[in-house]
Write a protein that holds these residues in place. Structure first.
Motif, mmCIF file in Angstrom:
data_model
loop_
_atom_site.group_PDB
_atom_site.id
_atom_site.type_symbol
_atom_site.label_atom_id
_atom_site.label_comp_id
_atom_site.label_asym_id
_atom_site.label_seq_id
_atom_site.Cartn_x
_atom_site.Cartn_y
_atom_site.Cartn_z
ATOM 1 N N MET A 4 21.765 11.379 6.673
ATOM 2 C CA MET A 4 21.319 12.055 7.889
ATOM 3 C C MET A 4 21.259 11.098 9.071
ATOM 4 N N GLU A 5 21.801 11.540 10.213
ATOM 5 C CA GLU A 5 21.780 10.713 11.421
ATOM 6 C C GLU A 5 20.382 10.667 12.037
ATOM 7 N N GLU A 6 19.668 11.759 11.906
ATOM 8 C CA GLU A 6 18.316 11.854 12.482
ATOM 9 C C GLU A 6 17.365 12.405 11.428
ATOM 10 N N LYS A 7 16.189 11.802 11.356
ATOM 11 C CA LYS A 7 15.171 12.256 10.404
ATOM 12 C C LYS A 7 13.858 12.447 11.159
ATOM 13 N N ASN A 8 13.151 13.520 10.834
ATOM 14 C CA ASN A 8 11.820 13.713 11.395
ATOM 15 C C ASN A 8 10.769 13.573 10.294
ATOM 16 N N ALA A 9 9.519 13.836 10.642
ATOM 17 C CA ALA A 9 8.434 13.648 9.680
ATOM 18 C C ALA A 9 8.579 14.585 8.481
ATOM 19 N N ILE A 10 9.101 15.793 8.727
ATOM 20 C CA ILE A 10 9.256 16.746 7.625
ATOM 21 C C ILE A 10 10.339 16.275 6.662
ATOM 22 N N THR A 11 11.389 15.643 7.201
ATOM 23 C CA THR A 11 12.449 15.104 6.338
ATOM 24 C C THR A 11 11.884 14.061 5.386
ATOM 25 N N TRP A 12 11.124 13.128 5.938
ATOM 26 C CA TRP A 12 10.513 12.088 5.107
ATOM 27 C C TRP A 12 9.538 12.703 4.098
ATOM 28 N N LEU A 33 6.185 5.830 -3.057
ATOM 29 C CA LEU A 33 5.424 4.830 -2.298
ATOM 30 C C LEU A 33 6.349 3.893 -1.533
ATOM 31 N N SER A 34 7.538 3.610 -2.109
ATOM 32 C CA SER A 34 8.505 2.769 -1.404
ATOM 33 C C SER A 34 9.019 3.472 -0.151
ATOM 34 N N LEU A 35 9.303 4.765 -0.282
ATOM 35 C CA LEU A 35 9.741 5.532 0.887
ATOM 36 C C LEU A 35 8.646 5.612 1.944
ATOM 37 N N TYR A 36 7.409 5.732 1.486
ATOM 38 C CA TYR A 36 6.295 5.795 2.435
ATOM 39 C C TYR A 36 6.159 4.485 3.208
ATOM 40 N N THR A 90 1.305 14.178 -0.044
ATOM 41 C CA THR A 90 2.330 13.864 -1.047
ATOM 42 C C THR A 90 2.101 12.480 -1.648
ATOM 43 N N VAL A 91 1.784 11.515 -0.803
ATOM 44 C CA VAL A 91 1.564 10.152 -1.289
ATOM 45 C C VAL A 91 0.324 10.096 -2.179
ATOM 46 N N LEU A 92 -0.762 10.717 -1.761
ATOM 47 C CA LEU A 92 -1.987 10.715 -2.563
ATOM 48 C C LEU A 92 -1.771 11.456 -3.889
ATOM 49 N N SER A 93 -0.984 12.541 -3.840
ATOM 50 C CA SER A 93 -0.696 13.275 -5.071
ATOM 51 C C SER A 93 0.119 12.417 -6.037
ATOM 52 N N ALA A 94 1.079 11.657 -5.483
ATOM 53 C CA ALA A 94 1.881 10.769 -6.334
ATOM 54 C C ALA A 94 0.994 9.715 -6.995
ATOM 55 N N CYS A 95 0.063 9.161 -6.232
ATOM 56 C CA CYS A 95 -0.867 8.176 -6.803
ATOM 57 C C CYS A 95 -1.747 8.820 -7.868
ATOM 58 N N SER A 96 -2.131 10.076 -7.626
ATOM 59 C CA SER A 96 -2.990 10.772 -8.577
ATOM 60 C C SER A 96 -2.283 11.033 -9.898
ATOM 61 N N HIS A 97 -1.040 11.486 -9.838
ATOM 62 C CA HIS A 97 -0.318 11.873 -11.050
ATOM 63 C C HIS A 97 0.186 10.671 -11.846
ATOM 64 N N THR A 98 0.218 9.506 -11.221
ATOM 65 C CA THR A 98 0.708 8.313 -11.940
ATOM 66 C C THR A 98 -0.410 7.321 -12.242
ATOM 67 N N GLY A 99 -1.654 7.707 -11.994
ATOM 68 C CA GLY A 99 -2.777 6.841 -12.335
ATOM 69 C C GLY A 99 -3.021 5.704 -11.375
ATOM 70 N N ARG A 100 -2.388 5.690 -10.223
ATOM 71 C CA ARG A 100 -2.596 4.623 -9.228
ATOM 72 C C ARG A 100 -3.786 4.990 -8.334
ATOM 73 N N VAL A 101 -4.946 5.094 -8.942
ATOM 74 C CA VAL A 101 -6.134 5.559 -8.226
ATOM 75 C C VAL A 101 -6.565 4.563 -7.160
ATOM 76 N N GLY A 102 -6.529 3.287 -7.486
ATOM 77 C CA GLY A 102 -6.946 2.271 -6.521
ATOM 78 C C GLY A 102 -6.086 2.290 -5.273
ATOM 79 N N GLN A 103 -4.785 2.360 -5.462
ATOM 80 C CA GLN A 103 -3.880 2.420 -4.321
ATOM 81 C C GLN A 103 -4.080 3.707 -3.530
#
Length: 706
Positions: free
Chosen positions: A508-516, A533-536, A555-568
């Motif tokens: 994509m030539e242009e990305k907005n917040a929804i794309t990310w 988390l790398s994309l974030y 989305t980021v907090l949910s990813a941390c929740s489902h993978t046990g990365r509670v501290g992060q």
């Protein structure tokens, strides 16, 4: 006394007889003498005096009848006077009848008739009459050229404008009004190079000349050039008028240049210029487009009288910037103003945003009384309002009642298709899209494809979504359009094809917040927390300084929740300035999933967030780790809140069953029956060769239509 009166007569007769032999050499003098004699004769006529004091068109027609009876109607001076009076009373057709009765209309008669056409904005008739003038007379003057150029400007008749320009050059000595008319004509016809050439060749430039060219630049989407020309105008020490400032404010509106717009506003105040309705409305529109609604409202409140234009501009500003309640409040406050079709469509959009069905129906009735039924913009707004108010049956009824003479355009189809999608009728949306392609033979645009791909993403139709992807590539819309690209990323991510989603994302030539957000969420759904988390991190390091919106953070907090990365996850949560309920749910869910239930409970108590969603996440963790002591407290609070969602009651019943408290479980089940709550059964979908929707979808539509 009689001899004194006779002497001039004798002298007049002598002078006339002396010049009879030279009539052929001086025809103009003879004609002037003849006209003067005719004028003196007519001015002494009582009918001429009556015409001078004629109060209205009715009296004028009576005098006209008397002139015909007494044989004076054929005199050119009488006819020219009648022509002028009919025009002054607004009876242009009668004026043209008088003009057509002239056997040989002179140049002045043509000018009078053309003037009335100009004042009543009958520009086509003016140009037609000018063609007749050219066949009979060779006289020209600057007033005639100015009127003719104005007509060419209003009609954007560049061919006639060029011919007039040639005649102006041939006649010579054009005044500043004519030259300004040329600049205005070329500007409105989009020929700015010619407009600039005429402007540069004008020796005595006045404020009208400068304003015409500035306005031309602004109207042709060259606002920056207009502002640069204004700087030159200031260097020349030309006094600025209201129209100049109005054009500059419009330029700032198109550029969303708030700083320069505020400078113009300050200049008005500093110079003590009278802020009329035109300028104030332009400033309101400028602040609205720059999303400064408080400043816009402050200027709006300074209006001496609120008219339709300013009222509609302020309502549209509130609606388009996510303040529908303020729009509705302003609409209901000024009840004395009759809305136009744009006002009605805008307020219907506000009703849809607020899900205010009652007021939306009232506006619908007003729209019918004002006879806006055939207005395409109003019809589209009605469909959108009913769809957003979850009255999809009413939306379809309005959609189907569009008359054959006023065919549905692409926006109407897109609105109805989008309404089906927003209300969960994905298969109906696809059917309607196919109907649009078959019956109307319309080519889908970016909005159509985005809605269609969103439907396929919701039902997991990867193959059909890929075919739409191919169509978008064929039409050149795939990666050049940020909305289509984002819809493709979302489609592939939700259908489990993370690789294709990443390919589209990277291309994509242009990305907005929804794309990310879609790409980060796609990685999270596939269990790739590291990728999310790398994309974030990449998103935060962008030079565009895009802010992390609510969806990305969730989305980021949910990813941390489902993978046990509670501290992060807690670190990300602490960086949020104003966390939402979804963010608290993700944190509590992460703590509960890892067995840190006491810490999760303390977190809820400290934050004060004990909503139904947060308690449900905590209760789920209690079930996983059999902490019935903590779970009962959460269950008690959930019963007290008593949400409308049936799934929470099912969760409570299952929890009490696992605790062995069957009485409580039965109480919850009875409560569901009492309130007629029923949980939709779960289902799985498998993509096959044919595209068959589940039966429940059609039945839902039938119920909604009833």
């Amino acid at each position: 006394m009689k001899m004194i009166r006779l002497l001039p007569r004798c002298r007049l007769q002598f002078d006339t007889s002396r010049t009879l032999s030279s009539v052929t050499r001086l025809p103009q003098h003879a004609e002037v003498d003849q006209n003067m004699a005719s004028f003196y004769s007519i001015s002494s006529n009582p009918f001429f005096s009556l015409l001078g004091i004629c109060p209205n068109a009715s009296s004028l027609k009576k005098i006209h009848s008397a002139l015909i009876i007494h044989g004076f109607s054929s005199n050119i001076l009488f006819q020219t006077k009648l022509l002028s009076l009919y025009g002054s009373f607004g009876h242009i057709k009668d004026a043209r009848v008088v003009f057509d009765s002239l056997p040989e209309p002179d140049f002045y008669s043509y000018k009078v008739m053309m003037r009335w056409y100009f004042l009543h904005e009958m520009h086509s008739q003016l140009i037609e009459l000018y063609g007749c003038l050219r066949e009979r007379h060779t006289e020209f003057d600057n007033v005639l050229f100015s009127v003719l150029l104005k007509a060419c400007s209003e009609l954007c008749d560049v061919d006639m404008g060029r011919k007039t320009h040639g005649e102006i050059v041939k006649a010579g000595n054009p005044d500043s009004f004519v030259l300004t008319g040329l600049v205005d004509m070329y500007s409105k016809c989009g020929l700015l190079e010619l407009a600039r050439r005429v402007f540069d060749e004008t020796v005595d430039k006045n404020v009208v000349s400068w304003t015409s060219l500035i306005s031309g630049y602004v109207q042709n989407d060259l606002a920056e050039e207009g502002l640069m020309l204004f700087n030159r105008m200031r260097d020349e020490a030309i006094e600025i008028n209201d129209f100049t400032l109005g054009s500059l404010a419009t330029a700032c509106t198109k550029l969303t240049s708030l700083h320069q717009g505020k400078w113009i506003h300050g200049f008005l105040i500093k110079k003590g210029m009278a802020l009329n309705s035109f300028l104030l409305t332009t400033l309101v529109d400028m602040y609205v487009k720059c999303r400064k609604l408080e400043d816009a409202r402050q200027v709006f409140d300074e209006l001496p009288t609120v008219d339709l234009v300013s009222w509609t501009a302020m309502i549209a500003g509130y609606t388009q910037n996510g303040h529908p309640y303020d729009a509705l409040k302003l609409f209901t406050y000024h009840k004395g103003i009759l809305p136009n079709s744009f006002t009605v469509s805008t307020i219907l959009s506000a009703c849809g945003q607020c899900v205010n069905l009652s007021l939306g129906r009232s506006i619908h009735s007003v729209e019918i009384k004002l006879a806006f039924d055939d207005d395409q913009m109003v019809v589209n707004a009605l469909v959108d309002m009913y769809a957003k108010c979850h009255m999809i049956g009413d939306a379809r009824l309005v959609f189907d009642t569009v008359t054959c003479n006023n065919k549905k355009n692409l926006i109407t189809w897109n609105t109805m298709i989008s309404g089906y999608y927003l209300n969960g009728y994905h298969y109906e949306a696809v059917r309607l899209f196919n109907e649009m392609r078959r019956s109307e033979k319309l080519s889908p645009d970016a909005v159509s494809l985005v809605t269609l791909m969103s439907c396929f993403a919701s039902i997991g139709a990867l193959e059909l979504g890929s075919s739409v992807h191919g169509y978008s590539i064929k039409e050149g819309l795939s990666w050049s359009n940020v909305y289509i690209g984002t819809a493709l990323v979302n489609l592939y991510a939700k259908c489990g094809d993370a690789g294709s989603a990443r390919v589209v994302f990277e291309g994509m030539e242009e990305k907005n917040a929804i794309t990310w957000s879609s790409m980060i969420g796609g990685c999270g759904m596939q269990g790739d927390a590291v990728g999310s988390l790398s994309l974030y991190s990449d998103y935060l390091s962008l030079e565009d300084n895009l802010e992390a919106n609510d969806a990305i953070l969730t989305t980021v907090l949910s990813a941390c929740s489902h993978t046990g990365r509670v501290g992060q996850g807690l670190e990300y949560f602490d960086s949020i300035i104003v966390p939402s309920e979804k963010h608290f749910v993700c944190v509590v869910d992460g703590l509960a999933r890892t067995g840190r239930l006491e810490e999760a409970w303390d977190f809820m108590e400290r934050s004060g967030w004990g909503g139904i969603s947060v308690l449900a996440a905590f209760l789920h963790g209690c079930c996983l780790y059999s902490r019935f002591d903590l779970g009962k407290e959460a269950a008690t609070r959930m019963v007290e809140l008593r949400p409308e969602e049936a799934s929470y009651y099912v969760l409570l019943s299952n929890f009490y069953t696992r605790c062995g408290d069957l009485n409580k479980a039965n109480e919850v089940r009875d409560l569901m029956k009492k309130h007629r709550f029923s949980k939709s059964p779960g289902c799985s979908q498998v993509e096959m060769d044919a595209f068959y929707p589940p039966k429940s979808s059609s039945s839902r539509l039938q119920v909604a239509a009833k």
